[in-house]
Design a protein around this motif. Structure first.
Motif, PDB file in Angstrom:
ATOM      1  N   UNK A 182     -13.666  30.674   6.718  1.00 54.59           N
ATOM      2  CA  UNK A 182     -12.418  31.287   7.190  1.00 54.59           C
ATOM      3  C   UNK A 182     -11.343  31.214   6.115  1.00 54.59           C
ATOM      4  N   UNK A 183     -11.247  30.078   5.443  1.00 52.54           N
ATOM      5  CA  UNK A 183     -10.253  29.922   4.374  1.00 52.54           C
ATOM      6  C   UNK A 183     -10.517  30.915   3.247  1.00 52.54           C
ATOM      7  N   UNK A 184     -11.766  30.991   2.819  1.00 49.33           N
ATOM      8  CA  UNK A 184     -12.086  31.909   1.719  1.00 49.33           C
ATOM      9  C   UNK A 184     -11.875  33.362   2.140  1.00 49.33           C
ATOM     10  N   UNK A 185     -12.174  33.689   3.400  1.00 47.02           N
ATOM     11  CA  UNK A 185     -11.961  35.054   3.883  1.00 47.02           C
ATOM     12  C   UNK A 185     -10.479  35.411   3.870  1.00 47.02           C
ATOM     13  N   UNK A 186      -9.629  34.483   4.253  1.00 45.49           N
ATOM     14  CA  UNK A 186      -8.182  34.731   4.241  1.00 45.49           C
ATOM     15  C   UNK A 186      -7.667  34.913   2.821  1.00 45.49           C
ATOM     16  N   UNK A 187      -8.198  34.119   1.889  1.00 45.97           N
ATOM     17  CA  UNK A 187      -7.808  34.289   0.487  1.00 45.97           C
ATOM     18  C   UNK A 187      -8.265  35.651  -0.023  1.00 45.97           C
ATOM     19  N   UNK A 188      -9.465  36.041   0.321  1.00 47.67           N
ATOM     20  CA  UNK A 188      -9.979  37.349  -0.087  1.00 47.67           C
ATOM     21  C   UNK A 188      -9.139  38.495   0.481  1.00 47.67           C
ATOM     22  N   UNK A 189      -8.561  38.281   1.673  1.00 46.07           N
ATOM     23  CA  UNK A 189      -7.720  39.291   2.292  1.00 46.07           C
ATOM     24  C   UNK A 189      -6.320  39.329   1.693  1.00 46.07           C
ATOM     25  N   UNK A 190      -5.995  38.343   0.847  1.00 43.01           N
ATOM     26  CA  UNK A 190      -4.665  38.301   0.243  1.00 43.01           C
ATOM     27  C   UNK A 190      -3.624  37.610   1.093  1.00 43.01           C
ATOM     28  N   UNK A 191      -4.054  36.819   2.083  1.00 40.47           N
ATOM     29  CA  UNK A 191      -3.108  36.143   2.965  1.00 40.47           C
ATOM     30  C   UNK A 191      -2.419  34.953   2.298  1.00 40.47           C
ATOM     31  N   UNK A 192      -2.966  34.478   1.187  1.00 42.59           N
ATOM     32  CA  UNK A 192      -2.389  33.341   0.487  1.00 42.59           C
ATOM     33  C   UNK A 192      -3.421  32.751  -0.458  1.00 42.59           C
ATOM     34  N   UNK A 193      -3.068  31.637  -1.098  1.00 43.73           N
ATOM     35  CA  UNK A 193      -4.044  30.949  -1.946  1.00 43.73           C
ATOM     36  C   UNK A 193      -4.507  29.688  -1.227  1.00 43.73           C
ATOM     37  N   UNK A 194      -5.732  29.294  -1.514  1.00 44.14           N
ATOM     38  CA  UNK A 194      -6.301  28.130  -0.850  1.00 44.14           C
ATOM     39  C   UNK A 194      -6.409  26.941  -1.768  1.00 44.14           C
TER      40      UNK A 194
END
Length: 306
Positions: free
Chosen positions: A228-240
């Motif tokens: 989920x974290x990596x998917x959000x980063x891939x979507x541009x939601x933020x950096x992990x």
């Protein structure tokens, strides 16, 4: 044993019983077959193995030597057969393992596939658990071995292999941090952050960094699931903030970039392959362990720049 040496089987029986007839009765073969084998051996050796007496057969000096060697050969063969049975056991059986979330892809599935190619008789069960749950599953004997961060309980766990894994920023490849091999934690103060939550082991590391640096993170989202974290980063939601192990596959494919956090107070995390100290692995589990031990250190290699 007849497959390996018919002569030796016949010879040992005659030497022990002192009679070809009695040996034939015991072995349920014809006396002429036994006599022929012994005569052929004596012809090849150029020495008699038995003295032919009216009362039966008696070993000669050469026969005594052959008898001693034959008995030793029987013992060696029994040991060999036992070892072969062990080897056959390695090719069958079931092995249960527990791993942390970051290993659910990449190394563990690839290793399992390689094992199944070599040993199709071995089946495997894989449990993906939180770090503490992996530790407890190993100690309680629920699985044959586990892979986890910071094993801690060395009295209850035996570490079979270990490597060090670093913490870093996870960004899209075009992010300003993407080209930097390392950066300080404070650089993320003005960045939208996707933060790992408990029970992920990285959660504690981030809390230490926040407390030591005084940096307050702009938490846009948090999750206890690495995908989920990596998917959000891939979507541009933020950096992990994850370990190099967590995003190894995505970085190698060019989907994400990894930048190591360089703060001196931050120490690498120990990734360990562990068994329960009180439990002896089965033959199948020992074989699978050996496969996982091979190349285990590569899991700790930096992925930045790949």
């Amino acid at each position: 044993m007849p497959v390996f040496s018919r002569f030796l089987r016949y010879f040992l029986a005659v030497g022990r019983l002192g009679s070809i007839r009695r040996a034939a009765d015991e072995l349920n073969v014809s006396a002429s077959a036994i006599d022929r084998q012994i005569l052929n051996a004596e012809a090849q050796l150029g020495l008699p193995l038995f003295e032919r007496l009216p009362t039966g057969l008696r070993l000669t000096a050469a026969g005594e030597m052959m008898m001693a060697s034959g008995v030793q050969w029987q013992q060696d063969l029994a040991g060999l057969r036992a070892r072969v049975e062990d080897l056959r056991g390695l090719k069958r059986g079931h092995v249960d393992i527990a791993v942390i979330d970051s290993l659910a892809r990449g190394h563990v599935p690839a290793t399992i596939h390689a094992i199944q190619q070599r040993y199709p008789g071995i089946t495997m069960g894989v449990r993906v658990l939180g770090n503490d749950a992996v530790r407890r599953a190993v100690i309680d004997g629920e699985v044959d071995f586990g892979i986890l961060f910071e094993p801690q309980s060395y009295r209850e766990l035996s570490v079979r292999a270990f490597t060090e894994v670093v913490l870093g920023f996870v960004t899209p490849p075009d992010h300003r941090l993407a080209k930097a091999p390392a950066a300080r934690f404070s650089i993320c103060a003005e960045e939208p952050m996707i933060v790992p939550a408990a029970p992920l082991a990285v959660h504690q590391q981030i809390a230490v960094l926040e407390g030591a640096t005084g940096v307050t993170l702009d938490r846009r989202a948090s999750s206890d699931n690495i995908e989920t974290i990596t998917a959000l980063v891939l979507q541009g939601a933020g950096i992990g903030v994850l370990t190099s192990l967590d995003v190894r596959t995505e970085v190698q494919r060019g989907l994400l970039a990894f930048t190591r956090i360089s703060d001196s107070l931050l120490r690498p995390m120990t990734l360990a392959l562990c068994t329960a100290t009180a439990r002896t692995p089965s033959y199948a589990a020992a074989m699978v362990l050996g496969e996982f031990e091979t190349g285990f250190a590569q899991l700790g290699h930096s992925v930045s720049g790949t």
